[in-house]
Design an enzyme around this catalytic site. Structure first.
Site, PDB file in Angstrom:
ATOM      1  N   CYS A   1       1.000  -1.193  -0.165  1.00 33.63           N
ATOM      2  CA  CYS A   1      -0.070   0.150  -0.134  1.00 33.63           C
ATOM      3  C   CYS A   1       0.789   1.110   0.110  1.00 33.63           C
ATOM      4  O   CYS A   1       0.657   2.046  -0.614  1.00 33.63           O
ATOM      5  CB  CYS A   1      -0.751  -0.026   1.187  1.00 33.63           C
ATOM      6  SG  CYS A   1      -1.725   1.700   1.346  1.00 33.63           S
TER       7      CYS A   1
ATOM      8  N   GLU B   1      -6.221  -3.766  -2.892  1.00 32.68           N
ATOM      9  CA  GLU B   1      -5.988  -2.220  -3.056  1.00 32.68           C
ATOM     10  C   GLU B   1      -6.712  -1.847  -4.418  1.00 32.68           C
ATOM     11  O   GLU B   1      -7.485  -0.787  -4.556  1.00 32.68           O
ATOM     12  CB  GLU B   1      -4.503  -1.878  -3.092  1.00 32.68           C
ATOM     13  CG  GLU B   1      -4.229  -0.552  -3.218  1.00 32.68           C
ATOM     14  CD  GLU B   1      -4.331   0.345  -2.040  1.00 32.68           C
ATOM     15  OE1 GLU B   1      -5.239   1.194  -1.734  1.00 32.68           O
ATOM     16  OE2 GLU B   1      -3.869   0.030  -0.844  1.00 32.68           O
TER      17      GLU B   1
END
Length: 610
Positions: free
Chosen positions: A208, A282
């Protein structure tokens, strides 16, 4: 036909290129003079090797490099990120994203706390604590943004969407030791098990951080607007493109590398799976941010539901990692070697076959380069000149036909067993992401009007058919190529030369488009995917022409006739800006603009989405 040089063929053992990862894509041809490297070239090559070793030794770099080939492209070409780049992202959508990100960042901060508890090194604990404080600052920035919209974060009642919930649950479960890959310790009993959980948690969080730093840098170029027209999301882009955020991303990656040192290969594989899963979550998170206005990506969703989509693709070095002529020549040489062992059996010896190939390839290389130089205009065009390009490629077409005639006359391809060709096709290595793209196209055919065509100079369509049959796509593709002539199961050495030049390709392309147009219910759009000079006319006539890789000769010829090469992401963002201005984005043939990609995952993300 694009022959490989004898120097390349001599360096590969029989069929090695079918079973292992080959050398990087060859563009154009390898002349013997290129075998002699200058000192600077040797130093450059050594430096590249040293860098590759360092990349392999660092789990974080290796995992990120793998993600860049796949999931990262889906994130960048998501409707949310494209609209963010264009500046047309609706306030309501951005507000919802911030609210969802607040949920996520709280889980991220909690996962850091749990990882800190598991770490047994004071420096590691300090690093994790610093990273957690960075997340707290990020939350404060989000809360400030919400307050600017009149939303009190303390009284916020928005519910986390399913994608956000899945991502948060994944992080907390990993930090709790509940790893879904069979290697979680369950009950954490020893300091080593706790340290391992810290490594797993950091492995699930690092992607991330690196992805957002990457997005920040990719989007920063779009801040260059007029002073009186600032980008509406400048603050967001500035935050994630900043040195501070890059430092945080690098810190967590260095921590992951450090924590990975004591892990076994099996445990490192678990981190790899966690990293990849986090990247997929994500991507899901970005695609869950629903827009109000139309998005130009994915293309299949932007086009009218009843419009026909026609996909064309070249084969050699567009889909494959090795040119088919090298494969067929190697099969021919192996066939001659078998004949050597059969006393009294007629035919060329393997030495003769290899010498014949060497001569053909060397001559092809020299004459091809001369032909490219001859077809270039005396002065580079100031505007797109399709007719001039078409005329110039007539010279290349004549050359290709002559080169193919030499191959047939040589008898090199005589006596090849069709079963050997099929086995080679089954083992053929396709470009990363190519197989997945075509398999997903097959699934899409069940939902919409879609035609898929392969247009290739390959001497033997059986090789192409076998390659696509092995990935389960053959029944849904139309393959247009040359064919071997056989007596029984053995080739006669003759080729049915259906497609051997740029002019042959473009005539077949136009014929297929005319046919598609006659059956389309509500119009049609065409996409052509190619990599070489021979694809240029089709690339330019298609509504969307996509160039795979970085062929020097393709760019040289194209730019000489006024063709512009635009990376796909900025090109898509420009089309999105047209939509944001309530204009109809026009993808049309003969615009003189081609879009460049470095991988099939970019094509997949643009056309199909995840």
């Amino acid at each position: 036909m694009r022959l490989f040089s004898p120097s390349l063929l001599n360096r590969i053992a029989p069929f090695d290129f079918l079973f292992s990862r080959p050398c990087p894509r060859s563009r154009g041809f390898i002349g013997s003079n290129r075998l002699f490297l200058s000192d600077s070239s040797i130093r450059s090559e050594k430096s590249a090797k040293d860098m590759a070793v360092a990349e392999e030794a660092s789990p974080s770099r290796r995992l990120w490099n793998e993600a860049k080939k796949k999931e990262v492209n889906f994130a960048i070409l998501s409707p949310f990120v494209v609209a963010l780049a264009s500046g047309g992202l609706e306030t309501a959508t951005f507000k919802n994203y911030i609210q969802q990100d607040v949920y996520f960042l709280k889980a991220f901060a909690r996962a850091y706390e749990m990882a800190e508890e598991c770490a047994d090194d004071d420096d590691d604990k300090a690093t994790i604590s610093k990273l957690k404080n960075d997340i707290v600052d990020e939350l404060k920035m989000h809360n400030s943004t919400l307050l600017g919209w009149g939303v009190d974060p303390a009284k916020e009642t928005t519910v986390a969407n399913p994608a956000t919930t899945r991502y948060c649950n994944f992080l907390i479960a990993t930090a709790s030791g509940k790893v879904d890959y069979g290697k979680g310790p369950g009950k954490i009993a020893t300091p080593f098990e706790m340290t391992k959980i810290a490594a797993y948690t950091v492995g699930a969080m690092a992607p991330c951080m690196r992805l957002y730093a990457h997005l920040g840098k990719e989007l920063k170029i779009f801040l260059q607007r007029e002073e009186n027209d600032p980008h509406p999301h400048k603050k967001w882009i500035d935050t994630y493109s900043s040195k501070d955020f890059e430092d945080s991303a690098r810190q967590i990656e260095e921590l992951l590398d450090k924590l990975s040192i004591s892990l076994t290969g099996e445990e490192l594989a678990v981190i790899g799976k966690l990293y990849q899963q986090a990247m997929k979550l994500e991507v899901d998170f970005f695609y869950a941010q629903r827009r109000i206005h139309p998005s130009v990506v994915p293309l299949v969703q932007y086009l009218k539901p009843k419009s026909k989509l026609v996909i064309f693709s070249d084969f050699d070095l567009t889909c494959t990692t090795v040119d088919s002529s090298a494969i067929l020549a190697e099969i021919a040489i192996l066939t001659a070697q078998k004949a050597d062992l059969s006393v009294g059996e007629p035919g060329n010896s393997s030495g003769d076959a290899r010498a014949s190939w060497n001569d053909l390839s060397t001559l092809y290389t020299e004459e091809y380069e001369q032909c490219i130089e001859k077809l270039l205009p005396s002065e580079e065009a100031k505007e797109f000149q399709f007719e001039g390009l078409h005329k110039g490629l007539k010279l290349l077409s004549e050359f290709e036909r002559g080169a193919n005639a030499r191959v047939v006359d040589s008898g090199l391809l005589k006596g090849i067993n069709v079963e050997d060709i099929k086995k080679a096709g089954e083992r053929l290595i396709l470009q990363d992401g190519c197989r997945n793209f075509f398999q997903n196209l097959v699934n899409l055919k069940q939902e919409r009007d879609l035609d898929v065509h392969i247009l290739s100079y390959c001497w033997c369509a059986d090789l192409i058919r076998s390659a696509f049959s092995s990935v389960g796509c053959l029944d849904h593709l139309s393959i247009h190529s040359n064919e071997f002539s056989y007596e029984g199961s053995l080739s006669t050495g003759e080729i049915s030369r259906n497609m051997e030049s740029p002019l042959d390709k473009v005539e077949k392309f136009k014929s297929l488009l005319t046919s598609a147009s006659s059956t389309a219910v509500s119009g049609h759009k065409s996409v052509y995917i190619g990599d070489s000079v021979g694809d240029l006319l089709c690339l330019l006539l298609a509504d969307i022409g996509i160039v795979v890789g970085s062929s020097t000769s393709l760019r040289k010829v194209g730019e000489s006739f006024g063709v512009s090469f635009v990376p796909l992401f900025p090109g898509v963002v420009e089309k999105q800006r047209q939509v944001d201005r309530d204009e109809m984005p026009v993808w049309r043939g003969l615009s003189g603009v081609l879009y460049t990609v470095s991988s099939w995952s970019e094509i997949h993300a643009f056309i199909l989405g995840p």
